[in-house]
Write a protein that holds these residues in place. Structure first.
Motif, short mmCIF file in Angstrom:
data_model
loop_
_atom_site.label_atom_id
_atom_site.label_comp_id
_atom_site.label_asym_id
_atom_site.label_seq_id
_atom_site.Cartn_x
_atom_site.Cartn_y
_atom_site.Cartn_z
N GLU A 62 -2.94 -2.35 1.73
CA GLU A 62 -4.27 -2.42 2.35
C GLU A 62 -4.85 -3.84 2.27
OE1 GLU A 62 -8.68 -0.33 1.89
OE2 GLU A 62 -7.01 0.40 0.68
N VAL A 63 -4.69 -4.49 1.12
CA VAL A 63 -5.15 -5.87 0.94
C VAL A 63 -4.43 -6.78 1.93
CG1 VAL A 63 -5.14 -7.83 -0.66
CG2 VAL A 63 -5.88 -5.58 -1.46
N CYS A 64 -3.12 -6.61 2.03
CA CYS A 64 -2.31 -7.43 2.94
C CYS A 64 -2.77 -7.27 4.39
CB CYS A 64 -0.84 -7.05 2.79
SG CYS A 64 0.29 -8.03 3.79
N LEU A 65 -2.93 -6.03 4.81
CA LEU A 65 -3.34 -5.78 6.20
C LEU A 65 -4.74 -6.32 6.47
CD1 LEU A 65 -1.93 -2.16 6.64
CD2 LEU A 65 -1.01 -4.30 7.58
N LEU A 78 -12.84 -10.93 0.21
CA LEU A 78 -11.96 -9.79 0.45
C LEU A 78 -12.37 -8.59 -0.41
CD1 LEU A 78 -9.56 -8.80 2.06
CD2 LEU A 78 -8.07 -9.73 0.29
N ALA A 79 -12.73 -8.83 -1.66
CA ALA A 79 -13.16 -7.74 -2.55
C ALA A 79 -14.41 -7.06 -1.98
CB ALA A 79 -13.43 -8.27 -3.94
N TYR A 84 -13.08 -3.26 -3.51
CA TYR A 84 -12.26 -3.18 -4.72
C TYR A 84 -12.76 -4.23 -5.69
CZ TYR A 84 -8.64 -0.20 -2.69
OH TYR A 84 -7.95 0.84 -2.13
N ASP A 85 -12.46 -4.02 -6.96
CA ASP A 85 -12.82 -4.99 -7.98
C ASP A 85 -12.11 -6.31 -7.71
OD1 ASP A 85 -12.00 -6.01 -11.08
OD2 ASP A 85 -14.09 -5.37 -10.75
N ARG A 86 -12.81 -7.39 -7.99
CA ARG A 86 -12.28 -8.74 -7.73
C ARG A 86 -10.95 -8.97 -8.44
NH1 ARG A 86 -11.63 -13.36 -9.78
NH2 ARG A 86 -12.09 -15.33 -8.79
N SER A 87 -10.82 -8.52 -9.69
CA SER A 87 -9.58 -8.75 -10.45
C SER A 87 -8.40 -8.01 -9.83
CB SER A 87 -9.76 -8.34 -11.91
OG SER A 87 -10.00 -6.95 -12.01
N VAL A 88 -8.65 -6.82 -9.29
CA VAL A 88 -7.58 -6.05 -8.61
C VAL A 88 -7.13 -6.80 -7.36
CG1 VAL A 88 -7.10 -3.92 -7.34
CG2 VAL A 88 -8.35 -3.82 -9.50
N VAL A 89 -8.09 -7.27 -6.58
CA VAL A 89 -7.77 -8.00 -5.35
C VAL A 89 -7.02 -9.29 -5.68
CG1 VAL A 89 -8.77 -9.19 -3.36
CG2 VAL A 89 -9.67 -6.97 -4.05
N ALA A 90 -7.47 -10.02 -6.69
CA ALA A 90 -6.81 -11.27 -7.07
C ALA A 90 -5.36 -11.04 -7.48
CB ALA A 90 -7.58 -11.95 -8.20
N ARG A 91 -5.12 -9.99 -8.27
CA ARG A 91 -3.75 -9.68 -8.73
C ARG A 91 -2.86 -9.36 -7.53
NH1 ARG A 91 -2.42 -4.55 -10.28
NH2 ARG A 91 -4.61 -4.17 -10.72
#
Length: 172
Positions: A62-65, A78-79, A84-91
């Protein structure tokens, strides 16, 4: 219908080596011949392939798309967009950058400091990078199958009179 540029499963009539590719591939100084795929193996679904081979979760896809659709964005942008939480998106973005499906660039901030911006990579480049990574994975999987074969043969050769030669490999 299979696209014309899809790779074929090939085998060597002399030694039994198998390969996947397009065009003329040789082995034992002869052109390898097309081989029918094994019927008992299901065609992979894209989500399964991305998860099993590249370690991509549904969230990461989902992040990629979102990056591919929305263009260049920072982790915070993006977060906020996908909630989504910023740390999840960053990872996830760092993993996607390591896979080569998004590009990570540092942008200097006007009042000092910097932020990373993630940009989409052209689809044809993504296909090429994922194909190369997948073929690297196939190479490793082939080595694992070869090791399994060696372990079984060694266990048969070393079997004592009453002991079973076929052992489970996960006994540890």
């Amino acid at each position: 219908m299979v696209p014309a540029d899809s790779p074929e499963l090939l085998s060597c009539d002399d030694c039994g080596n198998v390969a996947v590719g397009n065009g003329r591939i040789t082995c034992c100084e002869a052109t390898m011949t097309a081989t029918d795929p094994v019927d008992s193996v299901d065609e992979p679904e894209l989500a399964d392939l991305l998860g099993d081979v590249f370690g991509m979760s549904d969230t990461e896809l989902e992040v990629c798309l979102c990056v591919m659709e929305g263009g260049a964005m920072s982790v915070n942008e993006l977060a906020d967009r996908i909630d989504y939480d910023r740390s999840v998106v960053a990872r996830h973005l760092n993993h996607l950058a390591a896979l080569g499906v998004v590009e990570k660039r540092r942008r200097l901030i006007e009042h000092g400091g910097h932020v990373y911006v993630y940009r989409p990579v052209a689809p044809e480049v993504v296909r090429e990078r994922l194909t190369t990574a997948f073929m690297t994975w196939v190479r490793g999987a082939t080595e694992q199958i070869g090791a399994l074969r060696r372990e079984k043969l060694e266990s048969i050769a070393d079997a004592d009179g009453g002991e079973s030669a076929w052992k489970l490999f996960r006994e540890e």
